[in-house]
Write a protein that holds these residues in place. Sequence first.
Motif, PDB file in Angstrom:
ATOM      1  N   ASP A  16     -39.281  13.454  53.180  1.00 40.47           N
ATOM      2  CA  ASP A  16     -39.363  15.035  53.040  1.00 40.47           C
ATOM      3  C   ASP A  16     -40.824  15.651  52.396  1.00 40.47           C
ATOM      4  N   ASN A  17     -41.745  14.973  52.674  1.00 39.92           N
ATOM      5  CA  ASN A  17     -42.832  15.698  52.126  1.00 39.92           C
ATOM      6  C   ASN A  17     -43.063  15.469  50.546  1.00 39.92           C
ATOM      7  N   ILE A  18     -42.340  14.742  50.058  1.00 35.30           N
ATOM      8  CA  ILE A  18     -42.480  14.239  48.503  1.00 35.30           C
ATOM      9  C   ILE A  18     -42.752  12.752  48.264  1.00 35.30           C
ATOM     10  N   VAL A  19     -43.746  12.484  47.690  1.00 34.32           N
ATOM     11  CA  VAL A  19     -44.140  11.110  47.362  1.00 34.32           C
ATOM     12  C   VAL A  19     -43.401  10.845  45.925  1.00 34.32           C
ATOM     13  N   TYR A  20     -42.813   9.805  45.892  1.00 35.00           N
ATOM     14  CA  TYR A  20     -42.114   9.178  44.616  1.00 35.00           C
ATOM     15  C   TYR A  20     -42.758   8.013  44.266  1.00 35.00           C
TER      16      TYR A  20
END
Length: 167
Positions: free
Chosen positions: A116-120
């Motif tokens: 969802d357009n987040i990099v962890y």
Amino acid sequence: MRTILPPRLKIWIVLLIVAFGSSCSKDKSETVLPLANTIYAVNETGEVYAVDAENGLIKWVYQAKGYIDASPIVSKGVLYIGDTRGIFVAIDAVSGKEKWQVDLRGRDLSSAIVSDNIVYVTIGATCFALRCSDGSILWKFETTDSIYGGPAIAGEMVYFGDYGKHL
């Protein structure tokens, strides 16, 4: 007598010589077709390679600031990778040009995961959530022990384990 290797075997030989590393994983929401003919690999000296899967030619090389111990990940045309100095970068997967970088102030970044357009990504005892578009830190979670490996995502939850045997 000379042995002629099949083209695909030649590619893997090129990868082993220039970049022992691993191919990247990808965001499950991304379409495979645009980058399906490119293999991404890293080596421990901090070089990231984009190799043409059809002919084995190197398309581009990106030099990180530190060594790389993690595997890259590609999502929506952007490759994400961190180095042992704590610098995490986003690289255009087609051109090899750096889009942004963020200093997460630590050592030995894990392999990242994108959703969802987040990099962890984890480093030391901290898990970071970064905005894919600019690398800004959305949130971070600190544990009491160093985190072992990269994060995983299931539904709305981000999971990671630490050396204290906590999940």
